[in-house]
Design a protein around this motif. Sequence first.
Motif, PDB file in Angstrom:
ATOM      1  N   ASN A 137     -24.589  33.944  32.941  1.00  0.00           N
ATOM      2  CA  ASN A 137     -24.954  33.196  31.735  1.00  0.00           C
ATOM      3  C   ASN A 137     -23.124  32.784  31.711  1.00  0.00           C
ATOM      4  N   LEU A 165     -21.095  33.036  33.801  1.00  0.00           N
ATOM      5  CA  LEU A 165     -20.390  32.560  35.046  1.00  0.00           C
ATOM      6  C   LEU A 165     -20.522  30.975  35.246  1.00  0.00           C
ATOM      7  N   LEU A 166     -22.969  31.306  34.737  1.00  0.00           N
ATOM      8  CA  LEU A 166     -22.835  29.868  35.249  1.00  0.00           C
ATOM      9  C   LEU A 166     -22.410  29.083  34.050  1.00  0.00           C
ATOM     10  N   HIS A 167     -21.721  28.891  33.457  1.00  0.00           N
ATOM     11  CA  HIS A 167     -21.429  27.486  32.289  1.00  0.00           C
ATOM     12  C   HIS A 167     -19.769  27.713  32.771  1.00  0.00           C
ATOM     13  N   SER A 168     -19.299  28.229  33.145  1.00  0.00           N
ATOM     14  CA  SER A 168     -17.768  27.996  33.589  1.00  0.00           C
ATOM     15  C   SER A 168     -17.423  27.104  34.603  1.00  0.00           C
ATOM     16  N   GLY A 169     -15.887  26.769  34.087  1.00  0.00           N
ATOM     17  CA  GLY A 169     -15.871  25.682  35.002  1.00  0.00           C
ATOM     18  C   GLY A 169     -16.560  24.199  35.154  1.00  0.00           C
ATOM     19  N   ASN A 170     -15.857  23.828  36.130  1.00  0.00           N
ATOM     20  CA  ASN A 170     -16.498  22.300  36.346  1.00  0.00           C
ATOM     21  C   ASN A 170     -18.606  22.405  36.260  1.00  0.00           C
ATOM     22  N   THR A 171     -18.686  22.001  34.915  1.00  0.00           N
ATOM     23  CA  THR A 171     -19.852  21.114  34.746  1.00  0.00           C
ATOM     24  C   THR A 171     -19.882  20.211  33.714  1.00  0.00           C
ATOM     25  N   PHE A 172     -21.274  19.380  34.292  1.00  0.00           N
ATOM     26  CA  PHE A 172     -21.491  18.259  34.223  1.00  0.00           C
ATOM     27  C   PHE A 172     -22.477  17.911  33.115  1.00  0.00           C
ATOM     28  N   ARG A 173     -22.474  16.685  31.565  1.00  0.00           N
ATOM     29  CA  ARG A 173     -23.057  16.456  31.434  1.00  0.00           C
ATOM     30  C   ARG A 173     -23.711  15.016  31.332  1.00  0.00           C
ATOM     31  N   ILE A 174     -24.937  15.254  31.630  1.00  0.00           N
ATOM     32  CA  ILE A 174     -25.728  13.556  31.843  1.00  0.00           C
ATOM     33  C   ILE A 174     -26.752  13.315  31.009  1.00  0.00           C
ATOM     34  N   ASP A 175     -26.150  12.557  30.551  1.00  0.00           N
ATOM     35  CA  ASP A 175     -27.355  12.061  29.160  1.00  0.00           C
ATOM     36  C   ASP A 175     -27.798  11.154  30.029  1.00  0.00           C
ATOM     37  N   ASP A 176     -28.215  10.037  28.093  1.00  0.00           N
ATOM     38  CA  ASP A 176     -28.665   8.994  29.166  1.00  0.00           C
ATOM     39  C   ASP A 176     -28.366   7.496  28.675  1.00  0.00           C
TER      40      ASP A 176
END
Lengths: 623, 343
Positions: free
Chosen positions: B330, B332-343
């Motif tokens: 878990n 690992l999945l949330h490490s590095g480049n993540t992008f939050r897409i909101d409304d």
Amino acid sequence: MGKNPKVVQREEVVVKFAGDSGDGMQLTGSQFSDASAFIGNDLSTFPDYPSEIRAPQGTVAGVSGFQVHIGHKEVTTPGDQADVLVAMNPAALKANMKWVKPGATIIIDIDNFDNKHYKKAGYVEDPLHDDSLDGYNVVKAPITNLTRDTVKPYGFDPKTADKTRNQFVAGMLYWLFNRDIKLGEDFLNDKFKSKPNIVKANTAVLHAGYNYAETIEALSTTFLVDPVKNKKGLFRNMTGNLATAWGLLAAAERAGLELFLGSYPITPATEILQEIAKRKHLGAVAFQAEDEIAGITSAIGASFAGRLAVTSTSGPGLALKGEALGLAVITELPLVVVNVQRGGPSTGLPTKTEQSDLMQALYGRSGESPLIVIAASTPANCFHYAFEAARLSLEHMTPVILLTDSYLANGSELWKIPNTEDLPEIHPPLVKDNDENYQPYRRDPEKMNRYWAIPGQEGLRHRIGGLEKEDVTGNVSHDPMNHQVMVTKRKEKVEKVADDIPELEVIGEQTGDLLVIGWGGTYGGLVSAVTDLQKEGVSISLAQFNYIHPLPRNTEKVLAGFKKRIVCEINMGQFVSHLRSLYQHLGFRQYNKVQGLPFFISELKAKFMSVIEEQQPGETKNS
Amino acid sequence: MAEVIKDIGTLTKKDFKLDTSVKWCAGCGAHSVLSSIQSTLPETGIKKEDVVTVSGIGCSSRFPYYIDTYGFHSLHGRASAIASGIKVANPNLSVWVMTGDGDSMAIGGNHFIHIIRRNINVNIILFNNKIYGLTKGQYSPTTPKGSITKTSPEGTIENPFQPGELTMGAQGTFFARVVDSDPKMMKDVFLQAAEHKGTSVVEVLLNCVIFANEVHKDITGKDVREDHQILLKHGEPMIFGKERNKGIRYSCNRLEVVTIGENGITEEDLMVHDATNPDDSMHYNLVRMGLPEYPVAMGVIRAAESTVFESMMHEQVNHARAETKIKTVNDLLHSGNTFRIDD
């Protein structure tokens, strides 16, 4: 400075970067993708590179490309043709002209468009002065010279200076797509963390490109692609190989086991080995074996010793593993084999995609040796199907082949990050120490799997091997009837896996004129083509198979619901042959392509319409 | 009925015997290897459950079916690779590879050299009868040049491998040679192989009564063995012969057989065996000694220290685990480049 460009809002845009293998086009492509994801665009990417590391510069053979499809609408493929092409030299232009939309913007590095480069690229006529570029918006940017001027203060030699040209291109695209250039700076800061001078020079070039694009008249229209509709949450940009590696790690964790990968480097599967090698901090061991055979046999040894054991390879490697797969079948040990398919036979097209290992996966072993075959269908769902491969293998005590392909492995898309706690727990049929009832081939009455007793456990010593074993006891047996029993039980065990997999889904109506049938990596193209036609009112549906052996329980019912069926594959018709052998009363058309390329939506739609419209005697009922 | 778990110290040879029938030919040397391994294991101090025997294909490779340990009878040539996976997966296990000259020198040659190069801590017992037995009498990679076999009716035209040379060419850290007719020598050497940290290769000169009977008789024959073998022991002078008056001397850059008492030769002039020397040049020389000029070297010829693959692998794992901030998948999945897409 200070011109007021026209801003055009677009639902989707396809950009293709193309240059010499050493021009950094893969990097610029990833940078553009990350920036797109950051502002919330949906995306799908596909790198396209030669098998040589640095083919002769300036030649068509040496062209490396990276295509990105971004959207306000959901995108499922990297796109048939580009709206924007970046060509760093004449060879890149020549290799890509057929993948460019009419009226597209073509950005070229004019400094490389000279007679020397034309000759290398095989141009007879100067493409800038014949009529071949009529109708396109050609931006002749002096990328090389402006870049060299920009980095002069950093004292780079010309070779190093030219390596920063890709940032000039990146800068131009930030402007062209109305993006905050800070995203580009952040990318460089992160990428070259430990090299401040490189960061500074690249940042300067990035700005130079941005300013240049803002100044010139040729770029009078810019694009705006709004954040994607219908996708909310936390995402990351995932390639198929990375997703596969992470799916295996997740499965190991949910099974309470440690991961062992025995593997030998082979294109296009190598990234899986490289990724697992980086994950020792999660207890994973990557054993880089001396050959493909040792890759799988070391994994079989690790499985015997109680690990989640995996081997990863591509077609020729799977051929070498065939004998050992038979051993895994007869010893009934859990084992995941990831086969990232590429163009074959033999070395074939190592960097290009194909789906031509299906028959090999189903049947490529001696004797009656059934095993589970499943296939991922998008770059991101490689995570799910790698997890599934491990789950089915561990819980049913059988080898599983997971088929992906070069297109999925290297392509990327946005992936909604799951919480691992929401993934199912995996329960391998382990045995307690000193279990008096343990016998090597005693089976679970429901699933028919044998049990997994692991060396080191007290009171469970036993011997397994490649010789046929007596039912229940596991003693060596050459008895004729026993062999019949064991062959049958191994077959039934795998067939019962159908109770443990989801039913086949149909995209569209459950009945209709035409059912498009695909499996694995063709999903993106097929779903786009089918949904486009559905919107036009065509009676067409899609069934995309992820579970190949055994097939979902409702397969026949789904297939029978349509007047016509067409099986589309990037091979000469392997799945259709399989379906024909199983469902002899149903007729199947086939559509096949073996060019090392995925299907294009345009060609699929044309084919489907011609199938729907064709009238042949006797085709009013199920054909 | 659940078996009674015995303490390690109380294990005997009987604890490693199975009541299945052993199906090697009467008179085959493999019987005595089995018996010697069964009497060696109780003395290794290893728990019975921690012993795994792994084999490939061939007469010798039926071994795991005849001994009461965890066992894996695998594929032709692949035992070393399977054993590598077992040992790396669980370094706590005592892993024994049972293999033949066809299995490990021909079809499994690649795995043989690579397990040795990595120095994975398993024991390889190489049953060298210089013939393919299970397929009934074809020449193998160790068959002496010129031998008449079913596939060499005019005599072989291939140069044979010396397993010892191959072991050292692959940077082997342990090589020993024994004869199937000497249980005491076998047990003594098997114990040293078990104790060695790294890949131990023990070549057993083994007799095939059917297809290569008496192939080793010039070495093992009762009347000649004392003059034709030299049993090497670390730290002891190299003496052999019925009269114990012959020895090996190193002179003018080569080994030489000398007689004590002749030409002023004394025991002081003889070589003292150093099995632990990291430099394998002398071990090469000893392995290559052959009749008629030299006696054939027996015992532990080389036992040098080096790093062990799976120990280093698990050190790296432990180090990475201690250092990382990414403790779970878990994370690992949330490490590095993540992008939050909101409304």
